[in-house]
Design a protein around this motif. Structure first.
Motif, PDB file in Angstrom:
ATOM      1  N   GLY A  77      -0.202  12.644  -3.376  1.00 17.97           N
ATOM      2  CA  GLY A  77      -0.412  11.768  -4.429  1.00 17.97           C
ATOM      3  C   GLY A  77      -1.714  10.639  -3.849  1.00 17.97           C
ATOM      4  O   GLY A  77      -2.448  10.376  -4.650  1.00 17.97           O
ATOM      5  N   ILE A  78      -1.782  10.429  -2.641  1.00 19.61           N
ATOM      6  CA  ILE A  78      -2.883   9.968  -1.871  1.00 19.61           C
ATOM      7  C   ILE A  78      -4.084  10.545  -2.055  1.00 19.61           C
ATOM      8  O   ILE A  78      -5.437   9.831  -2.404  1.00 19.61           O
ATOM      9  N   ASP A  79      -4.033  11.789  -1.737  1.00 16.46           N
ATOM     10  CA  ASP A  79      -5.384  12.362  -1.648  1.00 16.46           C
ATOM     11  C   ASP A  79      -5.972  12.740  -2.969  1.00 16.46           C
ATOM     12  O   ASP A  79      -7.193  13.089  -3.300  1.00 16.46           O
ATOM     13  N   THR A  80      -4.981  13.016  -4.209  1.00 19.14           N
ATOM     14  CA  THR A  80      -5.520  13.473  -5.428  1.00 19.14           C
ATOM     15  C   THR A  80      -4.693  12.506  -6.387  1.00 19.14           C
ATOM     16  O   THR A  80      -5.381  11.284  -6.422  1.00 19.14           O
ATOM     17  N   ARG A  81      -3.477  12.831  -6.999  1.00 23.55           N
ATOM     18  CA  ARG A  81      -3.150  11.914  -8.125  1.00 23.55           C
ATOM     19  C   ARG A  81      -1.644  12.295  -8.400  1.00 23.55           C
ATOM     20  O   ARG A  81      -1.360  13.328  -7.843  1.00 23.55           O
ATOM     21  N   LEU A  82      -0.843  11.603  -9.221  1.00 22.09           N
ATOM     22  CA  LEU A  82       0.419  11.954  -9.510  1.00 22.09           C
ATOM     23  C   LEU A  82       0.696  12.341 -10.827  1.00 22.09           C
ATOM     24  O   LEU A  82      -0.180  11.709 -11.795  1.00 22.09           O
ATOM     25  N   HIS A  83       1.154  13.804 -11.061  1.00 28.18           N
ATOM     26  CA  HIS A  83       1.513  14.016 -12.292  1.00 28.18           C
ATOM     27  C   HIS A  83       3.018  14.730 -12.332  1.00 28.18           C
ATOM     28  O   HIS A  83       3.055  15.231 -11.006  1.00 28.18           O
TER      29      HIS A  83
ATOM     30  N   ASN B  10       1.940  10.886 -17.897  1.00 26.82           N
ATOM     31  CA  ASN B  10       0.358  10.896 -17.770  1.00 26.82           C
ATOM     32  C   ASN B  10       0.025  10.795 -16.300  1.00 26.82           C
ATOM     33  O   ASN B  10       1.058  10.383 -15.496  1.00 26.82           O
ATOM     34  N   ASN B  11      -1.228  11.017 -15.885  1.00 22.71           N
ATOM     35  CA  ASN B  11      -1.507  11.190 -14.463  1.00 22.71           C
ATOM     36  C   ASN B  11      -1.536   9.582 -13.971  1.00 22.71           C
ATOM     37  O   ASN B  11      -2.042   8.767 -14.777  1.00 22.71           O
ATOM     38  N   GLN B  12      -1.129   9.335 -12.856  1.00 18.84           N
ATOM     39  CA  GLN B  12      -1.132   8.098 -12.183  1.00 18.84           C
ATOM     40  C   GLN B  12      -1.554   8.124 -10.597  1.00 18.84           C
ATOM     41  O   GLN B  12      -1.489   9.213 -10.172  1.00 18.84           O
ATOM     42  N   THR B  13      -2.066   6.888 -10.152  1.00 13.79           N
ATOM     43  CA  THR B  13      -2.180   6.807  -8.958  1.00 13.79           C
ATOM     44  C   THR B  13      -1.820   5.601  -8.316  1.00 13.79           C
ATOM     45  O   THR B  13      -1.203   4.958  -8.853  1.00 13.79           O
ATOM     46  N   TYR B  14      -1.765   5.737  -6.725  1.00 14.31           N
ATOM     47  CA  TYR B  14      -1.163   4.808  -5.915  1.00 14.31           C
ATOM     48  C   TYR B  14      -2.056   3.334  -6.081  1.00 14.31           C
ATOM     49  O   TYR B  14      -1.768   2.264  -5.870  1.00 14.31           O
ATOM     50  N   ALA B  15      -3.279   3.727  -6.061  1.00 10.57           N
ATOM     51  CA  ALA B  15      -4.304   2.597  -5.841  1.00 10.57           C
ATOM     52  C   ALA B  15      -5.342   2.875  -7.053  1.00 10.57           C
ATOM     53  O   ALA B  15      -5.770   4.096  -6.992  1.00 10.57           O
ATOM     54  N   SER B  16      -5.969   1.881  -7.575  1.00 18.47           N
ATOM     55  CA  SER B  16      -7.085   1.690  -8.199  1.00 18.47           C
ATOM     56  C   SER B  16      -8.391   1.698  -7.459  1.00 18.47           C
ATOM     57  O   SER B  16      -8.270   1.366  -6.285  1.00 18.47           O
TER      58      SER B  16
ATOM     59  N   SER C 261       0.781  -1.180   0.072  1.00 15.49           N
ATOM     60  CA  SER C 261      -0.233  -0.104  -0.189  1.00 15.49           C
ATOM     61  C   SER C 261       0.878   1.139  -0.040  1.00 15.49           C
ATOM     62  O   SER C 261       2.281   1.177   0.357  1.00 15.49           O
ATOM     63  N   ALA C 262       0.124   2.346  -0.106  1.00 18.81           N
ATOM     64  CA  ALA C 262       0.966   3.604  -0.335  1.00 18.81           C
ATOM     65  C   ALA C 262       1.536   3.823   1.233  1.00 18.81           C
ATOM     66  O   ALA C 262       2.611   4.600   0.853  1.00 18.81           O
ATOM     67  N   TRP C 263       0.982   3.486   1.834  1.00 15.96           N
ATOM     68  CA  TRP C 263       1.367   4.225   3.531  1.00 15.96           C
ATOM     69  C   TRP C 263       2.822   3.271   3.736  1.00 15.96           C
ATOM     70  O   TRP C 263       3.595   3.540   4.271  1.00 15.96           O
ATOM     71  N   TRP C 264       3.067   2.109   3.147  1.00 14.22           N
ATOM     72  CA  TRP C 264       4.323   1.320   3.253  1.00 14.22           C
ATOM     73  C   TRP C 264       5.476   2.130   2.349  1.00 14.22           C
ATOM     74  O   TRP C 264       6.526   1.845   2.599  1.00 14.22           O
ATOM     75  N   ALA C 265       4.897   2.674   1.055  1.00 11.69           N
ATOM     76  CA  ALA C 265       5.866   3.577   0.396  1.00 11.69           C
ATOM     77  C   ALA C 265       6.242   4.754   1.057  1.00 11.69           C
ATOM     78  O   ALA C 265       7.171   5.334   0.641  1.00 11.69           O
ATOM     79  N   LEU C 266       5.497   5.054   1.964  1.00 13.36           N
ATOM     80  CA  LEU C 266       5.869   6.398   2.475  1.00 13.36           C
ATOM     81  C   LEU C 266       7.356   6.613   3.168  1.00 13.36           C
ATOM     82  O   LEU C 266       8.138   7.201   3.017  1.00 13.36           O
ATOM     83  N   PRO C 267       7.656   5.687   4.215  1.00 10.78           N
ATOM     84  CA  PRO C 267       9.049   5.609   4.581  1.00 10.78           C
ATOM     85  C   PRO C 267      10.110   5.137   3.655  1.00 10.78           C
ATOM     86  O   PRO C 267      11.124   5.785   3.521  1.00 10.78           O
ATOM     87  N   ALA C 268      10.032   4.576   2.582  1.00 15.32           N
ATOM     88  CA  ALA C 268      10.676   4.424   1.527  1.00 15.32           C
ATOM     89  C   ALA C 268      10.993   5.642   0.812  1.00 15.32           C
ATOM     90  O   ALA C 268      12.298   6.025   0.183  1.00 15.32           O
TER      91      ALA C 268
END
Length: 289
Positions: free
Chosen positions: A210-216, A117-123, A60-67
């Protein structure tokens, strides 16, 4: 009233993101005496580092935070050693221009590696909680975690600055550089830790956004103005002022949608920043520790 409460919560969420970025901007300015224009792209790169971690390990994105925070801290120190350290003794405007060039480099690298392109952490869609006891307030679990983790990071920065020798040395260098150096404070070590903290918090801000919106690729660049507005409002070079400034700017931007279209929210941050520079350029917390 329910709309105002909902916007207040959105403002606190946005303020949590801005606070993470503003603390880094304030600390870098306080120690190195230059405005770091690449800080928004630090946020972007940190967010995409988190995306790579998710793609590689399927967590999950929360595990990606410390990394992402560790990775961006290492990159920030590397950039300082390769670029900023060589021109540190020049005029601040040279450092500012160099940071603007670094921002362009990082943004281009993000586009080359991850695409434009726009990307997201989770679908999928995360349905919010409905809190009827708060007038029907809607709050997503991720949004609650953003605020809680931001609070924890702010508390960690506070403890570091007030309870450790290195943190006290950073505050001393920010208050009086010449006196701190004469007192034997290890300047290079303090500068390195400043970049570690600034890079890590920038990555946290990027992941939260990125979690709250999206990545670009321009997500950090478009957030840079509110981040600088928060730092200036709180008193540039004052981490504690940046915390308050981030929350004030975030709430003000969201509350402004009651009167103006949401597309003009950045203009609210700009107006507050200009007004602060005219009326009280030292910031509301200037002179406090």
């Amino acid at each position: 009233m329910s709309d105002i409460l909902q916007l207040l919560v959105y403002g606190l969420i946005l303020g949590s993101v801005l606070t993470m970025g503003a603390i880094g901007v304030s600390m870098i300015f306080g120690i190195l005496r230059f405005a770091h224009f690449a800080h928004g792209d630090f946020m972007t790169l940190g967010a995409y580092l988190g995306l790579s971690f998710i793609s590689a390990f399927g967590l999950s994105a929360w595990w990606a935070l410390p990394a992402a925070m560790v990775g961006m801290a290492v990159i920030a120190v590397f950039i300082d050693q390769v670029l900023y350290r060589r021109i540190r003794r020049t005029q601040p405007v040279i450092l500012l221009i160099a940071s603007f060039g670094m921002a362009l480099i990082l943004r281009s690298l993000v586009q080359l590696i991850w695409g434009s392109n726009n990307q997201t952490y989770a679908s999928g869609i995360q349905f919010p909680w409905r809190l009827d006891w708060l007038g029907g307030l809607r709050l997503k679990p991720d949004q609650l975690w953003i605020m809680l983790i931001s609070l924890g990071l702010v508390a960690g920065v506070h403890l570091f600055l007030t309870r450790t020798r290195l943190g006290k040395a950073m505050r001393a260098m920010s208050d009086n550089m010449d006196l701190a150096l004469v007192s034997g404070i290890p300047a290079e070590r303090v500068i390195m830790v400043t970049w570690v903290i600034g890079g890590a918090l920038a990555a946290a801000a990027g992941v939260f956004l990125g979690i709250d919106t999206r990545l670009h690729p321009v997500m950090g660049w478009t957030t840079l103005l509110p981040v600088f507005a928060a730092a200036i409002l709180g008193g540039i070079g004052r981490p504690y002022g940046a915390i308050a400034g981030g929350m004030i700017i975030g709430v003000s931007m969201e509350m402004s949608t009651l009167l103006i279209p949401a597309a003009y929210k950045p203009a609210v941050a700009f107006a507050i920043m200009v007004g602060m520079l005219i009326l009280r350029p030292q910031g509301i917390f200037k002179g406090t520790v």
